[in-house]
Design a protein around this motif. Structure first.
Motif, PDB file in Angstrom:
ATOM      1  N   ARG A 171       0.820  -1.212   0.000  1.00 29.16           N
ATOM      2  CA  ARG A 171       0.000   0.000   0.000  1.00 29.16           C
ATOM      3  C   ARG A 171       0.856   1.265   0.000  1.00 29.16           C
ATOM      4  NH1 ARG A 171      -2.554   0.730   5.451  1.00 29.16           N
ATOM      5  NH2 ARG A 171      -0.543   1.727   5.825  1.00 29.16           N
ATOM      6  N   ASP A 172       1.907   1.271   0.812  1.00 25.92           N
ATOM      7  CA  ASP A 172       2.649   2.503   1.064  1.00 25.92           C
ATOM      8  C   ASP A 172       3.882   2.712   0.187  1.00 25.92           C
ATOM      9  OD1 ASP A 172       0.820   3.088   3.093  1.00 25.92           O
ATOM     10  OD2 ASP A 172       1.972   1.972   4.573  1.00 25.92           O
ATOM     11  N   MET A 173       4.471   1.636  -0.325  1.00 28.58           N
ATOM     12  CA  MET A 173       5.696   1.773  -1.113  1.00 28.58           C
ATOM     13  C   MET A 173       5.514   2.629  -2.365  1.00 28.58           C
ATOM     14  SD  MET A 173       8.888   1.125  -0.909  1.00 28.58           S
ATOM     15  CE  MET A 173       8.948  -0.150   0.317  1.00 28.58           C
ATOM     16  N   PRO A 174       4.391   2.509  -3.082  1.00 31.35           N
ATOM     17  CA  PRO A 174       4.252   3.361  -4.265  1.00 31.35           C
ATOM     18  C   PRO A 174       4.435   4.853  -3.981  1.00 31.35           C
ATOM     19  CG  PRO A 174       2.610   1.640  -4.325  1.00 31.35           C
ATOM     20  CD  PRO A 174       3.281   1.558  -2.969  1.00 31.35           C
ATOM     21  N   GLU A 175       3.784   5.360  -2.955  1.00 29.39           N
ATOM     22  CA  GLU A 175       3.923   6.788  -2.651  1.00 29.39           C
ATOM     23  C   GLU A 175       5.313   7.123  -2.131  1.00 29.39           C
ATOM     24  OE1 GLU A 175       3.293  10.651  -2.815  1.00 29.39           O
ATOM     25  OE2 GLU A 175       2.019   9.112  -3.676  1.00 29.39           O
ATOM     26  N   ILE A 176       5.915   6.220  -1.384  1.00 37.67           N
ATOM     27  CA  ILE A 176       7.284   6.444  -0.904  1.00 37.67           C
ATOM     28  C   ILE A 176       8.231   6.577  -2.093  1.00 37.67           C
ATOM     29  CG2 ILE A 176       9.221   5.349   0.308  1.00 37.67           C
ATOM     30  CD1 ILE A 176       7.064   4.147   2.236  1.00 37.67           C
ATOM     31  N   ILE A 177       8.110   5.681  -3.064  1.00 37.09           N
ATOM     32  CA  ILE A 177       8.981   5.727  -4.247  1.00 37.09           C
ATOM     33  C   ILE A 177       8.690   6.969  -5.082  1.00 37.09           C
ATOM     34  CG2 ILE A 177       9.563   4.593  -6.429  1.00 37.09           C
ATOM     35  CD1 ILE A 177       9.082   1.903  -4.946  1.00 37.09           C
ATOM     36  N   ARG A 178       7.420   7.262  -5.309  1.00 40.81           N
ATOM     37  CA  ARG A 178       7.076   8.463  -6.089  1.00 40.81           C
ATOM     38  C   ARG A 178       7.642   9.725  -5.426  1.00 40.81           C
ATOM     39  NH1 ARG A 178       1.771   5.931  -6.267  1.00 40.81           N
ATOM     40  NH2 ARG A 178       1.503   4.984  -8.311  1.00 40.81           N
ATOM     41  N   SER A 179       7.489   9.824  -4.123  1.00 37.97           N
ATOM     42  CA  SER A 179       7.991  10.994  -3.388  1.00 37.97           C
ATOM     43  C   SER A 179       9.509  11.079  -3.463  1.00 37.97           C
ATOM     44  CB  SER A 179       7.554  10.937  -1.928  1.00 37.97           C
ATOM     45  OG  SER A 179       6.155  11.032  -1.831  1.00 37.97           O
ATOM     46  N   TYR A 180      10.177   9.948  -3.318  1.00 37.58           N
ATOM     47  CA  TYR A 180      11.637   9.925  -3.431  1.00 37.58           C
ATOM     48  C   TYR A 180      12.052  10.382  -4.827  1.00 37.58           C
ATOM     49  CZ  TYR A 180      16.420   8.351  -3.795  1.00 37.58           C
ATOM     50  OH  TYR A 180      17.769   8.314  -4.015  1.00 37.58           O
ATOM     51  N   ASN A 181      11.385   9.845  -5.841  1.00 39.79           N
ATOM     52  CA  ASN A 181      11.717  10.250  -7.205  1.00 39.79           C
ATOM     53  C   ASN A 181      11.597  11.756  -7.371  1.00 39.79           C
ATOM     54  OD1 ASN A 181      12.157   7.603  -7.974  1.00 39.79           O
ATOM     55  ND2 ASN A 181      10.203   7.362  -9.015  1.00 39.79           N
ATOM     56  N   GLU A 182      10.496  12.313  -6.931  1.00 37.25           N
ATOM     57  CA  GLU A 182      10.286  13.752  -7.064  1.00 37.25           C
ATOM     58  C   GLU A 182      11.353  14.541  -6.304  1.00 37.25           C
ATOM     59  OE1 GLU A 182       6.229  14.414  -5.909  1.00 37.25           O
ATOM     60  OE2 GLU A 182       5.487  13.158  -7.547  1.00 37.25           O
ATOM     61  N   ALA A 183      11.711  14.065  -5.118  1.00 36.16           N
ATOM     62  CA  ALA A 183      12.720  14.761  -4.305  1.00 36.16           C
ATOM     63  C   ALA A 183      14.099  14.735  -4.943  1.00 36.16           C
ATOM     64  CB  ALA A 183      12.779  14.143  -2.905  1.00 36.16           C
ATOM     65  N   THR A 184      14.340  13.735  -5.789  1.00 37.47           N
ATOM     66  CA  THR A 184      15.650  13.613  -6.430  1.00 37.47           C
ATOM     67  C   THR A 184      15.615  14.034  -7.898  1.00 37.47           C
ATOM     68  OG1 THR A 184      15.263  11.262  -6.924  1.00 37.47           O
ATOM     69  CG2 THR A 184      16.416  11.801  -4.860  1.00 37.47           C
ATOM     70  N   GLY A 185      14.525  14.669  -8.311  1.00 39.67           N
ATOM     71  CA  GLY A 185      14.435  15.205  -9.658  1.00 39.67           C
ATOM     72  C   GLY A 185      14.019  14.209 -10.734  1.00 39.67           C
ATOM     73  N   VAL A 186      13.502  13.056 -10.339  1.00 37.35           N
ATOM     74  CA  VAL A 186      13.031  12.063 -11.305  1.00 37.35           C
ATOM     75  C   VAL A 186      11.520  12.220 -11.457  1.00 37.35           C
ATOM     76  CG1 VAL A 186      12.779   9.594 -11.802  1.00 37.35           C
ATOM     77  CG2 VAL A 186      14.874  10.448 -10.711  1.00 37.35           C
ATOM     78  N   GLU A 187      11.078  12.434 -12.678  1.00 42.88           N
ATOM     79  CA  GLU A 187       9.646  12.582 -12.931  1.00 42.88           C
ATOM     80  C   GLU A 187       8.976  11.219 -12.988  1.00 42.88           C
ATOM     81  OE1 GLU A 187       8.499  15.092 -16.153  1.00 42.88           O
ATOM     82  OE2 GLU A 187      10.193  16.449 -15.820  1.00 42.88           O
ATOM     83  N   ASN A 188       7.780  11.127 -12.433  1.00 44.64           N
ATOM     84  CA  ASN A 188       6.960   9.932 -12.512  1.00 44.64           C
ATOM     85  C   ASN A 188       6.007  10.115 -13.693  1.00 44.64           C
ATOM     86  OD1 ASN A 188       7.880   8.576 -10.027  1.00 44.64           O
ATOM     87  ND2 ASN A 188       7.019  10.380  -9.045  1.00 44.64           N
ATOM     88  N   THR A 189       6.345   9.467 -14.811  1.00 46.60           N
ATOM     89  CA  THR A 189       5.574   9.640 -16.044  1.00 46.60           C
ATOM     90  C   THR A 189       5.168   8.276 -16.599  1.00 46.60           C
ATOM     91  OG1 THR A 189       7.469   9.494 -17.538  1.00 46.60           O
ATOM     92  CG2 THR A 189       7.012  11.671 -16.565  1.00 46.60           C
ATOM     93  N   ASP A 190       4.549   8.290 -17.760  1.00 45.48           N
ATOM     94  CA  ASP A 190       4.183   7.040 -18.429  1.00 45.48           C
ATOM     95  C   ASP A 190       5.399   6.285 -18.953  1.00 45.48           C
ATOM     96  OD1 ASP A 190       1.532   7.524 -17.940  1.00 45.48           O
ATOM     97  OD2 ASP A 190       1.076   8.210 -19.978  1.00 45.48           O
ATOM     98  N   HIS A 191       6.564   6.931 -18.929  1.00 46.17           N
ATOM     99  CA  HIS A 191       7.768   6.310 -19.494  1.00 46.17           C
ATOM    100  C   HIS A 191       8.956   6.285 -18.531  1.00 46.17           C
ATOM    101  CE1 HIS A 191       5.554   6.359 -23.204  1.00 46.17           C
ATOM    102  NE2 HIS A 191       5.336   7.642 -23.043  1.00 46.17           N
ATOM    103  N   GLY A 192       8.791   6.797 -17.347  1.00 48.61           N
ATOM    104  CA  GLY A 192       9.902   6.828 -16.396  1.00 48.61           C
ATOM    105  C   GLY A 192       9.417   7.026 -14.977  1.00 48.61           C
ATOM    106  N   GLY A 193      10.314   6.786 -14.045  1.00 48.62           N
ATOM    107  CA  GLY A 193       9.966   6.937 -12.636  1.00 48.62           C
ATOM    108  C   GLY A 193       9.295   5.694 -12.091  1.00 48.62           C
ATOM    109  N   TYR A 194       8.308   5.885 -11.242  1.00 51.88           N
ATOM    110  CA  TYR A 194       7.656   4.770 -10.554  1.00 51.88           C
ATOM    111  C   TYR A 194       7.019   3.780 -11.532  1.00 51.88           C
ATOM    112  CZ  TYR A 194       4.681   1.996  -7.614  1.00 51.88           C
ATOM    113  OH  TYR A 194       4.083   0.922  -7.003  1.00 51.88           O
ATOM    114  N   HIS A 195       7.157   2.477 -11.214  1.00 49.24           N
ATOM    115  CA  HIS A 195       6.581   1.396 -12.030  1.00 49.24           C
ATOM    116  C   HIS A 195       5.857   0.440 -11.094  1.00 49.24           C
ATOM    117  CE1 HIS A 195       6.134  -1.948 -14.717  1.00 49.24           C
ATOM    118  NE2 HIS A 195       6.719  -1.297 -15.703  1.00 49.24           N
ATOM    119  N   ASP A 196       4.520   0.449 -11.125  1.00 53.69           N
ATOM    120  CA  ASP A 196       3.739  -0.305 -10.147  1.00 53.69           C
ATOM    121  C   ASP A 196       3.890  -1.815 -10.282  1.00 53.69           C
ATOM    122  OD1 ASP A 196       1.908   0.034  -7.864  1.00 53.69           O
ATOM    123  OD2 ASP A 196       0.566  -1.168  -9.100  1.00 53.69           O
ATOM    124  N   THR A 197       3.837  -2.357 -11.480  1.00 55.48           N
ATOM    125  CA  THR A 197       3.924  -3.810 -11.629  1.00 55.48           C
ATOM    126  C   THR A 197       5.260  -4.335 -11.144  1.00 55.48           C
ATOM    127  OG1 THR A 197       2.324  -3.812 -13.439  1.00 55.48           O
ATOM    128  CG2 THR A 197       3.786  -5.723 -13.281  1.00 55.48           C
TER     129      THR A 197
END
Length: 103
Positions: A9-35
């Motif tokens: 439940r919680d890891m997706p938002e943790i990863i998305r937030s980390y990505n944003e904090a380090t300048g990585v965009e969460n898009t359809d082609h990069g960043g967080y990957h749920d599967t």
């Protein structure tokens, strides 16, 4: 230990937030990957379940890092590359299209 956290439940938002904090965009082609995230969490949970409960954390980590789950290639035994790296699989859980997970 954070007993209030539920990894699936919680890891997706943790990863998305980390990505944003380090300048990585969460898009359809990069960043967080749920599967990939959810499959990896399932694999680690199943792997750890089979270990002795009193095993030292460092030993469990060493065993995990020596297992087939250490590399992303194990995912391609279950998902085609096209399916795994698709936008729908990045956005949400998509079941394997080659071989079902046993966990």
């Amino acid at each position: 230990m954070r007993t209030d956290l539920v990894a699936a439940r919680d890891m997706p938002e943790i990863i998305r937030s980390y990505n944003e904090a380090t300048g990585v965009e969460n898009t359809d082609h990069g960043g967080y990957h749920d599967t990939i995230t959810q499959a990896s969490l399932r694999a680690v949970r199943a792997f750890l379940f089979d270990l002795p409960a009193d095993m030292a954390l460092h030993e469990a980590c060493n065993r995990l890092l020596a297992s087939p789950y250490r590399a992303k290639e194990w995912l391609l035994q279950h998902w085609s590359k096209e399916m795994l790296f698709s936008t729908p699989a990045r956005r949400s859980w998509i079941a394997p299209d080659i071989l079902p997970l046993t966990f």
